[in-house]
Every structure is written in structure tokens, then in C-alpha cells.
Design an enzyme around this catalytic site. Structure first.
Site, PDB file in Angstrom:
ATOM      1  N   ASN A   1     -10.019  -0.056   0.670  1.00 35.68           N
ATOM      2  CA  ASN A   1      -8.560   0.044   0.619  1.00 35.68           C
ATOM      3  C   ASN A   1      -8.091  -0.426  -0.759  1.00 35.68           C
ATOM      4  O   ASN A   1      -8.149  -1.621  -1.057  1.00 35.68           O
ATOM      5  CB  ASN A   1      -7.974  -0.825   1.741  1.00 35.68           C
ATOM      6  CG  ASN A   1      -6.460  -0.814   1.754  1.00 35.68           C
ATOM      7  OD1 ASN A   1      -5.809  -0.370   0.807  1.00 35.68           O
ATOM      8  ND2 ASN A   1      -5.889  -1.313   2.837  1.00 35.68           N
TER       9      ASN A   1
ATOM     10  N   CYS B   1       0.824  -1.215   0.000  1.00 38.27           N
ATOM     11  CA  CYS B   1       0.000   0.000   0.000  1.00 38.27           C
ATOM     12  C   CYS B   1       0.857   1.264   0.000  1.00 38.27           C
ATOM     13  O   CYS B   1       0.345   2.351  -0.247  1.00 38.27           O
ATOM     14  CB  CYS B   1      -0.930   0.013   1.211  1.00 38.27           C
ATOM     15  SG  CYS B   1      -2.017  -1.408   1.257  1.00 38.27           S
TER      16      CYS B   1
ATOM     17  N   HIS C   1      -3.406   7.212   3.202  1.00 39.07           N
ATOM     18  CA  HIS C   1      -3.805   5.906   2.671  1.00 39.07           C
ATOM     19  C   HIS C   1      -5.164   5.551   3.266  1.00 39.07           C
ATOM     20  O   HIS C   1      -5.367   5.624   4.475  1.00 39.07           O
ATOM     21  CB  HIS C   1      -2.742   4.880   3.071  1.00 39.07           C
ATOM     22  CG  HIS C   1      -3.132   3.465   2.790  1.00 39.07           C
ATOM     23  ND1 HIS C   1      -3.723   3.091   1.600  1.00 39.07           N
ATOM     24  CD2 HIS C   1      -3.015   2.340   3.536  1.00 39.07           C
ATOM     25  CE1 HIS C   1      -3.951   1.789   1.647  1.00 39.07           C
ATOM     26  NE2 HIS C   1      -3.541   1.315   2.801  1.00 39.07           N
TER      27      HIS C   1
HETATM   28  O1  UT7 Z   1      -3.075  -1.151   4.161  1.00 37.45           O
HETATM   29  C1  UT7 Z   1      -2.845  -1.981   5.246  1.00 37.45           C
HETATM   30  C2  UT7 Z   1      -3.784  -3.128   5.075  1.00 37.45           C
HETATM   31  N1  UT7 Z   1      -4.428  -3.609   6.221  1.00 37.45           N
HETATM   32  C3  UT7 Z   1      -5.182  -2.862   7.056  1.00 37.45           C
HETATM   33  O2  UT7 Z   1      -5.297  -1.678   6.978  1.00 37.45           O
HETATM   34  C4  UT7 Z   1      -5.927  -3.618   8.117  1.00 37.45           C
HETATM   35  C5  UT7 Z   1      -5.887  -2.945   9.433  1.00 37.45           C
HETATM   36  N2  UT7 Z   1      -6.824  -3.600  10.342  1.00 37.45           N
HETATM   37  C6  UT7 Z   1      -8.137  -3.274  10.371  1.00 37.45           C
HETATM   38  O3  UT7 Z   1      -8.585  -2.423   9.622  1.00 37.45           O
HETATM   39  C7  UT7 Z   1      -8.995  -3.965  11.395  1.00 37.45           C
HETATM   40  O4  UT7 Z   1      -8.181  -4.760  12.217  1.00 37.45           O
HETATM   41  C8  UT7 Z   1     -10.134  -4.827  10.784  1.00 37.45           C
HETATM   42  C9  UT7 Z   1     -11.199  -3.937  10.168  1.00 37.45           C
HETATM   43  C10 UT7 Z   1      -9.590  -5.777   9.747  1.00 37.45           C
HETATM   44  C11 UT7 Z   1     -10.814  -5.652  11.876  1.00 37.45           C
HETATM   45  O5  UT7 Z   1     -11.296  -4.797  12.889  1.00 37.45           O
HETATM   46  P1  UT7 Z   1     -10.964  -5.086  14.418  1.00 37.45           P
HETATM   47  O6  UT7 Z   1     -11.658  -4.078  15.220  1.00 37.45           O
HETATM   48  O7  UT7 Z   1      -9.462  -5.169  14.546  1.00 37.45           O
HETATM   49  O8  UT7 Z   1     -11.642  -6.480  14.633  1.00 37.45           O
HETATM   50  P2  UT7 Z   1     -10.974  -7.861  15.083  1.00 37.45           P
HETATM   51  O9  UT7 Z   1     -10.110  -8.430  14.003  1.00 37.45           O
HETATM   52  O10 UT7 Z   1     -10.345  -7.664  16.436  1.00 37.45           O
HETATM   53  O11 UT7 Z   1     -12.266  -8.751  15.222  1.00 37.45           O
HETATM   54  C12 UT7 Z   1     -13.278  -8.456  16.178  1.00 37.45           C
HETATM   55  C13 UT7 Z   1     -14.416  -9.452  15.989  1.00 37.45           C
HETATM   56  C14 UT7 Z   1     -13.945 -10.892  15.892  1.00 37.45           C
HETATM   57  O12 UT7 Z   1     -14.910 -11.692  16.561  1.00 37.45           O
HETATM   58  P3  UT7 Z   1     -14.582 -12.295  18.018  1.00 37.45           P
HETATM   59  O13 UT7 Z   1     -13.362 -13.132  17.813  1.00 37.45           O
HETATM   60  O14 UT7 Z   1     -14.326 -11.108  18.886  1.00 37.45           O
HETATM   61  O15 UT7 Z   1     -15.824 -13.056  18.337  1.00 37.45           O
HETATM   62  C15 UT7 Z   1     -14.017 -11.205  14.422  1.00 37.45           C
HETATM   63  O16 UT7 Z   1     -14.232 -12.566  14.160  1.00 37.45           O
HETATM   64  O17 UT7 Z   1     -15.104  -9.187  14.762  1.00 37.45           O
HETATM   65  C16 UT7 Z   1     -15.194 -10.388  13.984  1.00 37.45           C
HETATM   66  N3  UT7 Z   1     -15.172 -10.040  12.565  1.00 37.45           N
HETATM   67  C17 UT7 Z   1     -16.270  -9.709  11.883  1.00 37.45           C
HETATM   68  N4  UT7 Z   1     -17.564  -9.638  12.225  1.00 37.45           N
HETATM   69  C18 UT7 Z   1     -18.447  -9.248  11.281  1.00 37.45           C
HETATM   70  C19 UT7 Z   1     -14.091  -9.958  11.751  1.00 37.45           C
HETATM   71  N5  UT7 Z   1     -14.482  -9.576  10.513  1.00 37.45           N
HETATM   72  C20 UT7 Z   1     -15.829  -9.420  10.568  1.00 37.45           C
HETATM   73  C21 UT7 Z   1     -16.795  -9.050   9.629  1.00 37.45           C
HETATM   74  N6  UT7 Z   1     -18.076  -8.958  10.020  1.00 37.45           N
HETATM   75  N7  UT7 Z   1     -16.475  -8.731   8.348  1.00 37.45           N
END
Ligand code: UT7
Length: 325
Positions: free
Chosen positions: A282, A113, A252
């Protein structure tokens, strides 16, 4: 000519829109979850017959037109991408051929990115080393081609797009500073396991879906905030401007919570931050130039304004630039 200046921009995205409600039908997710965790409402997805060079070519044509240049006037073409048309040749060479930019040399640069910011910095260095006057710098990615649409933790984030700028040798200040960094120690937090020389595509790979993005989102999130914050602070200091001198922050477009955390730490007013991730998600290397092009077309910035770019991506790689338009 002492400086390297952006003299034209262009962008392109595929027509097909994939909305959050479309995704609700594909994986266990909701518009509410995606919107509140990321700020994304929809993204663009390329069809099967579209490759990176196709939309990059459209962005390049628009940037050339905006700069009032013909393709033959280009000396160099640099394409930041992690989703090239082929393993080889470079996507830059394919774009060179389509543009008829016969006087240019062309190459790809891989920095995830951060690919556009890395490419811009390399282009500036080439111009400052003398002899070269006009460089086409493109950021393009079709991450949909390496996304597993059964994996809700990644498929909600990414979209396809391309952005391009023409960088020209100039007597007037253009790029005021660039800060680039990388830390390869955590490469496994965001990567595509197969398709390279480590693990070529085969039956086992396809069965295990290793041709798709694997990401530890939460870990990436934390490093992204810290890295983008430190790079922007350094880039502002190196440019010898103050934060108040920045007319627009074009970050970004990874996640609005990442951008908001960086903005708060920098104490930047919200109206000075440009966001379009609600429409595109993204788009990786395309993210910053796609947003810049839209900001220019919407009249949010014009010639003489100072913009701040920041990016973070796989590698990890990150960086920031302060640029006078
Ligand atoms: O350019 C660089 C590229 N990468 C990025 O920018 C990614 C950076 N990271 C993020 O943007 C965030 O970490 C995410 C948006 C990917 C995820 O958000 P988060 O607040 O970090 O959520 P998490 O991964 O801690 O997940 C929280 C919960 C989990 O459930 P449990 O384990 O707490 O029961 C996930 O399984 O949310 C769940 N979850 C979802 N639920 C509904 C993960 N993806 C989804 C989804 N819909 N799409």
C-alpha cells in the site's frame, strides 16, 4: 475547452526491496500470513537520505516527458501526500523548484490514500474554472518513514512510491465523473499520534513510539469495502456509462481482499481489475497513479479507454473517478 484530460503519466519507486521473508526476520509473521491476508509479497523502502520530493520529482519528469511538455508550461502543481519532506514548506514547492516550473503555483493536499483522487478532482475544477491549461498532479508517500517496523499489524502493509499525471484542458472528454467523500468521526482508527501541533515530537513521544502509524486494521477494512463500493457505483452512474463500458478498474492497492470484495459486489470480471500490490504494498497517495502508469506501460489501457479509479484512506476519506484516457 470543456474538459480536463490526462495526457501523460509517470511513476517512481525506491530501489530497495523489502520482501515478506525479510519481514519474517524482523517481526513474528510469515510470508504465508501476509500473502493470504493481503496479497503483498514485497514493497519498496526509501533510504534515509530520500524524501518524498525526490521520488515525486522523478515521477513528474517522466509524466512531463510522456506529455511532451516542459516544466515551464505547467500552470499548477498539486501534490497529494501525508509524508511531506517537511512540516512546511509544501513538497509541491520543493518539486516546483527542482523542475524549474517557474510559471506554476504549487500546493500540497492531504487526504491520505485518497490524496491523488482528491488532487485530481481539485485540478479538474481549476481547469474548468478557466485560464489554467496544464496541471501536474502527483500522489507520493513514503509511509516507511512513519511505520513502526516492530508492529507486525502495520509494517507488513505499507511501501513507498510516487505516481504523477499531467492534466490538460481539452476539447475531448477526459475526467467523466468524480465522487469524493469524507467522514471525520473515525479519524482515530488510522492516524499518526505525534509530529503535528497536537503532540509535537519529544522524548516521551519517541519512548512511546507515537511518531508511527496506529491502525485498527479490521475496522478500517470493513469501512473501506463499503465506501469504495458505494463511491464506484455513484461515479459510474454520474459518468453516464455502464459498468460494462469500464475497460479497467484501477483501485487503491490496499489489500487484495478489499479489492476482491469490491469487485465481487460490483460484479466486475477479474481481468478488468489492475493489481500491482504484490510488488509495492500500500503506497498510500501514490497507489492509484503508480498502478495507472504501470497499466499504461503494460498496454492494459490506451487512449480512448475508460478507467475507473477508487481509493480509501485516513480521515476517513474516499472517492472514485471515471476517466476517459
Ligand atoms: O489505505 C487504507 C489503509 N489501511 C488498510 O487498508 C488496512 C485495512 N485492513 C487490513 O488490510 C487488514 O485488517 C489487515 C491485513 C491489517 C489485518 O488482517 P485481518 O484479517 O483484519 O487480521 P486481524 O487484524 O483481525 O488479525 C488476525 C490475527 C490476530 O491474531 P489473534 O488476535 O486472532 O490471535 C493478529 O494478532 O492475526 C494476527 N496478526 C498477524 N499474524 C501474523 C496481525 N498481523 C499479523 C502479521 N503476521 N503480520
Amino acid at each position: 475547452m470543456k474538459y480536463a484530460k490526462i495526457i501523460g503519466t509517470g511513476s517512481s519507486v525506491p530501489e530497495t526491496v523489502l520482501s515478506n521473508s525479510d519481514l519474517e526476520k524482523m517481526v513474528e509473521t510469515s510470508d504465508e500470513w501476509i500473502t493470504s491476508r493481503t496479497g503483498i509479497k514485497e514493497r519498496r523502502i526509501a533510504d534515509d537520505s530520500t524524501a518524498a520530493s525526490d521520488i515525486a520529482y522523478e515521477a513528474a519528469e517522466k509524466a512531463l516527458r510522456a506529455a511532451g511538455l516542459s516544466a515551464q508550461q505547467l500552470d499548477v502543481i498539486i501534490v497529494g501526500t501525508v509524508t511531506p519532506d517537511f512540516v512546511f514548506p509544501s513538497t509541491a514547492c520543493i518539486i516546483q523548484s527542482r523542475l524549474g516550473a517557474k510559471n506554476a503555483y504549487a500546493f500540497d493536499l492531504m487526504a491520505g490514500c485518497s490524496g491523488f483522487l482528491y488532487s485530481l478532482h481539485v485540478a479538474e475544477g481549476i481547469i474548468k474554472s478557466g485560464g489554467v491549461k496544464k496541471i501536474l498532479v502527483i500522489g507520493v508517500d513514503l509511509l516507511s518513514k512513519v511505520t513502526n517496523f516492530e508492529d507486525r499489524s502495520t509494517c507488513i502493509l505499507f511501501g513507498d512510491g510516487a505516481g504523477a499525471v499531467i492534466l490538460s484542458a481539452s476539447d475531448k472528454p477526459g475526467i467523466l465523473s468524480s465522487i469524493l467523500s469524507s467522514d471525520g468521526n473515525n479519524w482515530g482508527l488510522l492516524y499518526v499520534p505525534a509530529g503535528g501541533s497536537r503532540t509535537p515530537i519529544g522524548e516521551e513521544v519517541l519512548k512511546n513510539k507515537e511518531q508511527y502509524i496506529k491502525m485498527q486494521g479490521n475496522d478500517v477494512f470493513k469501512v473501506a469495502v463499503k465506501s469504495m463500493e458505494s463511491a464506484t457505483v455513484e461515479a459510474i452512474a454520474k459518468a453516464d456509462v455502464s459498468a460494462e463500458d469500464i475497460d479497467l478498474f484501477v483501485p487503491h492497492q490496499a489489500n487484495y481482499r478489499i479489492v476482491e470484495a469490491v469487485r465481487r459486489r460490483l460484479d466486475f470480471p477479474q481481468e478488468k481489475v489492475f493489481m500491482n500490490l504484490d510488488k509495492y504494498g500500500n503506497t498510500s497517495a501514490a497507489s492509484v497513479p503508480l498502478a495507472l502508469d504501470e497499466a499504461i506501460h503494460k498496454g492494459r489501457v490506451r487512449e480512448g479507454n475508460i478507467v475507473l479509479f477508487a481509493a480509501f484512506g485516513t480521515g476517513f476519506t474516499w472517492g472514485a473517478s471515471v476517466v476517459k484516457l
